[in-house]
Design an enzyme around this catalytic site. Structure first.
Site: not given
Ligand code: PGU
Length: 401
Positions: A133, A214, A250
């Protein structure tokens, strides 16, 4: 003239910026497959029924106040979050060896953990998967840790590069921190098998590598909360120490409520309590204390047997819809005779498919078909519906032929 005349315009975020571009597109057939946020078959965001029910009960409770929470957050929420991820029968929980602090969703949990490690851990190197990510690199870098990568994805098989992973972790300095996606790896949708997780655990414990899990998608990969938490529980069962960042964005659809938790599993209750006291010194000058509303919703649902049951049913329905979109997209490409092997679409799990499309093909699909996705070829399957799969399949077909 302004004292900020020198400030240059920053680029849009690689993930959240996709939605910015999508919103500017007037096309009636535009499709947002960028941000990992669940959409219904009708293409709409979803507020879970159980969340609405909990929220209604909170609002109706006239004795509820809006006082500050403690720095570590809502106590019930913290206890219940630890049990959700570590297991209700977790020895670490029963022996009081876990400190859990409510943080601002997954991102905030990662950042508080990173800041704590930068201050109190002897090894300042963290290994993150390649790819991972996008925000991970900035979160750990800004906290002052030295970020390195370990091989994770194999482009030719579009599966796990397990040998590369073992080699890179095997050559990491002892004590280094290792970031692990608990389930539903973002962006690849590729997870180690249980047997591979056991090999990773043995290797990491043999070199005293510190696991930082994570967990942003618990329940979203398999549809089952316990199955998706197994890798974490394997590590905790061996009595070793580890970090776990949890997000309810999510799996409870609480994206904008910013609800998450950081749990640190320690070797003793005494260490856990001293660690908690230092976590408070990280949090207080960062945001002082966390928001009360979202955590109250989660605590109510986790505490009440019927609401918890209802949540697991709604969660499985979301996971199942995503899985059905995988099959539909795979079938649509096969019926078009789209060149290439697309079986990874149904093999990968969680919210995302790592298609293997390159940035030129992605740009073509955006320009000609108004498909919005991240430039690394990742698509959020939750953004698809039976109605829109044909449009995406047409775009992919055109991009690769
Ligand atoms: C692996 C991972 N860790 C942490 C988070 C952080 O999520 P929080 O909203 O802080 O609880 C995401 C969210 N990734 C999604 C959502 C959009 C973003 O924040 O990038 C994504 O990759 O689309 C993730 O995919």
């Amino acid at each position: 003239n302004s004292v900020f005349d020198h400030v240059v315009r920053a680029p849009e975020d690689p993930i959240l910026g996709v939605t910015v571009a999508y919103n500017k597109d007037a096309s009636p057939v535009k499709l947002n497959l960028g941000v990992g946020a669940y959409r219904t078959e009708e293409g709409k965001p979803l507020v879970l029924n159980v969340v609405r029910r909990a929220e209604q009960m909170l609002v109706n409770n006239s004795s509820r106040v809006k006082e500050y929470l403690p720095i570590v957050g809502l106590a019930d929420f913290n206890k219940l979050s630890a049990k959700l991820i570590l297991g209700a029968d977790s020895p670490a929980v029963q022996e009081n060896r876990v400190t859990t602090v409510q943080c601002l969703s997954g991102t905030g949990s990662l950042r508080v953990g990173a800041e704590f490690l930068a201050r109190h851990y002897h090894q300042r190197t963290i290994y993150i998967p390649q790819p991972t990510w996008g925000n991970h690199l900035k979160i750990f870098g800004l906290a002052g840790l030295s970020v390195k990568t370990y091989r994770y994805f194999c482009p030719s098989t579009r599966g796990l590069n397990f040998q590369g992973l073992l080699e890179d972790l095997g050559s990491a300095p002892s004590g280094a921190i290792v970031l692990l996606h608990a389930c539903a790896h973002n962006p690849t949708g590729v997870d180690p098998t249980p047997q591979q997780w056991e090999q990773i655990r043995q290797l990491m414990r043999s070199k005293a590598l510190l696991p930082f899990f994570d967990s942003a998608y618990q329940g979203f990969a398999s549809g089952n909360l316990d199955i998706d938490a197994q890798p974490i529980r394997m590590f905790v069962a061996d009595g070793g120490e580890c970090f776990v960042a949890q997000s309810y964005a999510k799996n409870m659809g609480l994206y904008g409520e910013r609800v998450g938790a950081l749990s640190i599993v320690c070797r003793s209750a005494d260490v856990a309590s001293r660690v908690e006291s230092q976590l408070k010194l990280v949090i207080r000058p960062m945001y002082s204390n966390p928001p009360i509303h979202g955590a109250s919703i989660v605590a109510m649902i986790l505490k009440d047997r019927n609401m918890f049951q209802e949540w697991t049913i709604e969660l499985k329905a979301m996971a199942d819809r995503i899985i059905s979109m995988r099959q539909k997209l795979f079938d649509a490409l096969r019926s078009r005779g789209t060149p290439g092997d697309w079986s990874h679409i149904i093999k990968q799990i969680g919210m995302f498919t790592f298609t293997g499309l390159n940035s030129e093909q992605v740009a073509f699909m955006t320009k000609e078909y108004h498909i919005y996705m991240t430039s690394d070829g990742r698509i959020s399957m939750a953004g698809l519906s039976s109605r829109t799969v044909p449009h995406l399949a047409d775009a992919i077909h055109a991009a690769v032929t």
